[in-house]
Scaffold this motif. Structure first.
Motif, PDB file in Angstrom:
ATOM      1  N   HIS A   1      69.030  75.124  33.443  1.00 45.81           N
ATOM      2  CA  HIS A   1      68.991  76.456  32.839  1.00 45.81           C
ATOM      3  C   HIS A   1      69.383  76.403  31.358  1.00 45.81           C
ATOM      4  CE1 HIS A   1      69.470  80.767  32.453  1.00 45.81           C
ATOM      5  NE2 HIS A   1      70.697  80.569  31.995  1.00 45.81           N
ATOM      6  N   GLU A   2      70.477  75.706  31.042  1.00 47.27           N
ATOM      7  CA  GLU A   2      70.938  75.648  29.658  1.00 47.27           C
ATOM      8  C   GLU A   2      69.966  74.877  28.770  1.00 47.27           C
ATOM      9  OE1 GLU A   2      73.305  77.269  28.241  1.00 47.27           O
ATOM     10  OE2 GLU A   2      74.201  78.089  30.042  1.00 47.27           O
ATOM     11  N   LEU A   3      69.430  73.770  29.268  1.00 44.11           N
ATOM     12  CA  LEU A   3      68.474  73.010  28.450  1.00 44.11           C
ATOM     13  C   LEU A   3      67.163  73.773  28.288  1.00 44.11           C
ATOM     14  CD1 LEU A   3      69.004  69.336  29.628  1.00 44.11           C
ATOM     15  CD2 LEU A   3      69.810  70.434  27.540  1.00 44.11           C
ATOM     16  N   ARG A   4      66.728  74.460  29.324  1.00 43.26           N
ATOM     17  CA  ARG A   4      65.511  75.261  29.208  1.00 43.26           C
ATOM     18  C   ARG A   4      65.686  76.362  28.171  1.00 43.26           C
ATOM     19  NH1 ARG A   4      63.991  78.955  34.006  1.00 43.26           N
ATOM     20  NH2 ARG A   4      65.718  79.987  33.001  1.00 43.26           N
ATOM     21  N   ASN A   5      66.825  77.052  28.215  1.00 45.77           N
ATOM     22  CA  ASN A   5      67.085  78.083  27.218  1.00 45.77           C
ATOM     23  C   ASN A   5      67.199  77.492  25.820  1.00 45.77           C
ATOM     24  OD1 ASN A   5      67.011  80.151  29.039  1.00 45.77           O
ATOM     25  ND2 ASN A   5      69.236  80.290  29.264  1.00 45.77           N
ATOM     26  N   GLY A   6      67.820  76.328  25.737  1.00 45.02           N
ATOM     27  CA  GLY A   6      67.954  75.677  24.437  1.00 45.02           C
ATOM     28  C   GLY A   6      66.619  75.277  23.848  1.00 45.02           C
ATOM     29  N   PHE A   7      65.728  74.762  24.673  1.00 41.70           N
ATOM     30  CA  PHE A   7      64.425  74.368  24.155  1.00 41.70           C
ATOM     31  C   PHE A   7      63.532  75.574  23.890  1.00 41.70           C
ATOM     32  CE2 PHE A   7      65.573  70.185  25.937  1.00 41.70           C
ATOM     33  CZ  PHE A   7      65.433  69.455  24.765  1.00 41.70           C
ATOM     34  N   LYS A   8      63.730  76.679  24.621  1.00 42.07           N
ATOM     35  CA  LYS A   8      62.991  77.903  24.324  1.00 42.07           C
ATOM     36  C   LYS A   8      63.405  78.470  22.972  1.00 42.07           C
ATOM     37  CE  LYS A   8      61.749  79.991  28.729  1.00 42.07           C
ATOM     38  NZ  LYS A   8      62.049  81.104  29.654  1.00 42.07           N
TER      39      LYS A   8
ATOM     40  N   ALA B   1      68.817  75.887  15.666  1.00 43.34           N
ATOM     41  CA  ALA B   1      70.193  76.287  15.944  1.00 43.34           C
ATOM     42  C   ALA B   1      70.974  76.387  14.645  1.00 43.34           C
ATOM     43  CB  ALA B   1      70.858  75.276  16.881  1.00 43.34           C
ATOM     44  N   ARG B   2      71.940  77.293  14.619  1.00 45.83           N
ATOM     45  CA  ARG B   2      72.755  77.478  13.425  1.00 45.83           C
ATOM     46  C   ARG B   2      73.610  76.259  13.141  1.00 45.83           C
ATOM     47  NH1 ARG B   2      75.798  83.005  14.255  1.00 45.83           N
ATOM     48  NH2 ARG B   2      77.390  81.640  13.434  1.00 45.83           N
ATOM     49  N   ASN B   3      74.113  75.622  14.160  1.00 44.08           N
ATOM     50  CA  ASN B   3      74.984  74.465  14.000  1.00 44.08           C
ATOM     51  C   ASN B   3      74.384  73.310  14.794  1.00 44.08           C
ATOM     52  OD1 ASN B   3      77.103  72.693  13.714  1.00 44.08           O
ATOM     53  ND2 ASN B   3      78.665  74.265  13.993  1.00 44.08           N
ATOM     54  N   LYS B   4      73.606  72.483  14.121  1.00 42.15           N
ATOM     55  CA  LYS B   4      72.866  71.412  14.810  1.00 42.15           C
ATOM     56  C   LYS B   4      73.767  70.354  15.463  1.00 42.15           C
ATOM     57  CE  LYS B   4      68.522  71.908  12.461  1.00 42.15           C
ATOM     58  NZ  LYS B   4      68.574  72.808  11.370  1.00 42.15           N
ATOM     59  N   PRO B   5      74.884  69.951  14.834  1.00 42.09           N
ATOM     60  CA  PRO B   5      75.742  68.979  15.539  1.00 42.09           C
ATOM     61  C   PRO B   5      76.284  69.521  16.861  1.00 42.09           C
ATOM     62  CG  PRO B   5      76.282  68.985  13.220  1.00 42.09           C
ATOM     63  CD  PRO B   5      75.329  70.119  13.439  1.00 42.09           C
TER      64      PRO B   5
ATOM     65  N   GLY C   1      73.623  69.278  19.414  1.00 41.07           N
ATOM     66  CA  GLY C   1      73.549  67.906  19.913  1.00 41.07           C
ATOM     67  C   GLY C   1      74.645  67.607  20.925  1.00 41.07           C
ATOM     68  N   ILE C   2      75.836  68.145  20.681  1.00 47.30           N
ATOM     69  CA  ILE C   2      76.937  67.965  21.628  1.00 47.30           C
ATOM     70  C   ILE C   2      76.608  68.652  22.945  1.00 47.30           C
ATOM     71  CG2 ILE C   2      79.340  68.621  22.082  1.00 47.30           C
ATOM     72  CD1 ILE C   2      79.892  68.064  19.111  1.00 47.30           C
ATOM     73  N   MET C   3      75.962  69.821  22.869  1.00 47.98           N
ATOM     74  CA  MET C   3      75.570  70.519  24.101  1.00 47.98           C
ATOM     75  C   MET C   3      74.581  69.683  24.908  1.00 47.98           C
ATOM     76  SD  MET C   3      75.222  74.395  22.662  1.00 47.98           S
ATOM     77  CE  MET C   3      74.858  75.228  24.190  1.00 47.98           C
ATOM     78  N   ILE C   4      73.631  69.060  24.233  1.00 48.46           N
ATOM     79  CA  ILE C   4      72.649  68.221  24.931  1.00 48.46           C
ATOM     80  C   ILE C   4      73.333  67.004  25.544  1.00 48.46           C
ATOM     81  CG2 ILE C   4      70.625  66.746  24.616  1.00 48.46           C
ATOM     82  CD1 ILE C   4      69.687  68.733  22.480  1.00 48.46           C
ATOM     83  N   LEU C   5      74.200  66.340  24.765  1.00 54.15           N
ATOM     84  CA  LEU C   5      74.900  65.165  25.290  1.00 54.15           C
ATOM     85  C   LEU C   5      75.819  65.527  26.456  1.00 54.15           C
ATOM     86  CD1 LEU C   5      75.803  63.204  22.046  1.00 54.15           C
ATOM     87  CD2 LEU C   5      74.173  62.574  23.814  1.00 54.15           C
ATOM     88  N   ALA C   6      76.469  66.677  26.376  1.00 54.26           N
ATOM     89  CA  ALA C   6      77.336  67.102  27.479  1.00 54.26           C
ATOM     90  C   ALA C   6      76.516  67.372  28.735  1.00 54.26           C
ATOM     91  CB  ALA C   6      78.115  68.349  27.080  1.00 54.26           C
ATOM     92  N   SER C   7      75.331  67.940  28.571  1.00 54.10           N
ATOM     93  CA  SER C   7      74.473  68.204  29.722  1.00 54.10           C
ATOM     94  C   SER C   7      74.045  66.905  30.389  1.00 54.10           C
ATOM     95  CB  SER C   7      73.235  68.993  29.292  1.00 54.10           C
ATOM     96  OG  SER C   7      73.593  70.250  28.814  1.00 54.10           O
TER      97      SER C   7
ATOM     98  N   VAL D   1      82.241  78.316  25.296  1.00 53.20           N
ATOM     99  CA  VAL D   1      82.810  78.301  23.942  1.00 53.20           C
ATOM    100  C   VAL D   1      81.746  77.986  22.891  1.00 53.20           C
ATOM    101  CG1 VAL D   1      84.421  77.044  22.454  1.00 53.20           C
ATOM    102  CG2 VAL D   1      85.131  77.757  24.730  1.00 53.20           C
ATOM    103  N   LEU D   2      80.828  77.066  23.179  1.00 48.98           N
ATOM    104  CA  LEU D   2      79.875  76.612  22.162  1.00 48.98           C
ATOM    105  C   LEU D   2      78.627  77.474  22.042  1.00 48.98           C
ATOM    106  CD1 LEU D   2      79.878  72.738  22.564  1.00 48.98           C
ATOM    107  CD2 LEU D   2      81.044  74.122  20.872  1.00 48.98           C
ATOM    108  N   ARG D   3      78.362  78.327  22.982  1.00 45.36           N
ATOM    109  CA  ARG D   3      77.114  79.095  22.953  1.00 45.36           C
ATOM    110  C   ARG D   3      77.021  79.968  21.699  1.00 45.36           C
ATOM    111  NH1 ARG D   3      76.862  81.233  28.044  1.00 45.36           N
ATOM    112  NH2 ARG D   3      75.687  79.430  28.698  1.00 45.36           N
ATOM    113  N   ARG D   4      78.069  80.687  21.364  1.00 45.48           N
ATOM    114  CA  ARG D   4      78.017  81.583  20.207  1.00 45.48           C
ATOM    115  C   ARG D   4      77.918  80.842  18.868  1.00 45.48           C
ATOM    116  NH1 ARG D   4      81.039  86.860  20.502  1.00 45.48           N
ATOM    117  NH2 ARG D   4      79.169  87.268  21.677  1.00 45.48           N
ATOM    118  N   PRO D   5      78.724  79.767  18.619  1.00 45.41           N
ATOM    119  CA  PRO D   5      78.543  79.087  17.331  1.00 45.41           C
ATOM    120  C   PRO D   5      77.178  78.426  17.159  1.00 45.41           C
ATOM    121  CG  PRO D   5      80.633  78.456  18.301  1.00 45.41           C
ATOM    122  CD  PRO D   5      79.899  79.281  19.317  1.00 45.41           C
ATOM    123  N   VAL D   6      76.545  78.028  18.250  1.00 47.11           N
ATOM    124  CA  VAL D   6      75.235  77.372  18.131  1.00 47.11           C
ATOM    125  C   VAL D   6      74.120  78.390  17.960  1.00 47.11           C
ATOM    126  CG1 VAL D   6      73.551  75.971  19.368  1.00 47.11           C
ATOM    127  CG2 VAL D   6      75.926  75.301  19.355  1.00 47.11           C
TER     128      VAL D   6
END
Length: 115
Positions: free
Chosen positions: A30-37, A43-47, A50-56, A106-111
Motif C-alpha cells: 500500500h505505501e509503495l503503491r501510494n509512493g509511486f502514484k 517528493a519534497r524531501n528525497k532522502p 529513499g529511507i521510506m523505500i529502504l525501510a519497506s 512520522v515521515l509521511r508529512r515531511p515527504v
C-alpha cells in the motif's frame, strides 16, 4: 513480578507479530503503491523518501526471515534454545511492525507535505 511483566510483553508483542505476518506485506504494498502514484521523485524531501523505500524493503525482508524461523519451529526438530523461541521470533516481528508503522506515521508529512 518482573518475569510476569516480561512474559506479558513477549506474548503481547508476539500477537502483534502474528498479525504483522499478514499485515506487513499489505502495508508495504500500500505505501509503495501510494509512493509511486505520487511519484517518489516529486517528493519534497528525497532522502526521506529513499529511507521510506529502504525501510519497506528491509521490513519485508525481516518478515520473510522471521516467517521462515517460525516455520522451522513448527515443523522442524529444533526451534531454539528454549520453548519460547517461537514467541520470541514473533515478538521481534511485532517490534519490527510497530517501528515500521511509527516511522511511516512520522515521515509521511515531511515527504509528501499536507496532501
Amino acid at each position: 513480578m518482573s518475569s510476569l511483566i516480561l512474559a506479558w510483553t513477549i506474548h503481547g508483542l508476539g500477537f502483534v507479530g502474528l498479525a504483522a505476518v499478514g499485515l506487513l506485506p499489505l502495508r508495504v504494498f500500500h505505501e509503495l503503491r501510494n509512493g509511486f502514484k505520487k511519484g517518489f521523485c516529486r517528493a519534497r524531501n528525497k532522502p526521506l523518501a529513499g529511507i521510506m523505500i529502504l525501510a519497506s524493503v528491509g521490513s519485508l525482508f525481516s518478515d520473510v526471515w522471521i516467517v521462515m524461523l517460525v516455520r522451522e519451529c513448527l515443523v522442524g526438530n529444533y526451534c531454539g534454545p528454549n520453548l519460547a523461541s517461537g514467541w520470541a521470533y514473533l515478538a521481534i516481528m511485532g517490534v519490527v511492525y510497530l517501528i515500521y508503522e511509527a516511522m511511516f506515521l512520522v515521515l509521511r508529512r515531511p515527504v509528501w507535505g499536507n496532501g
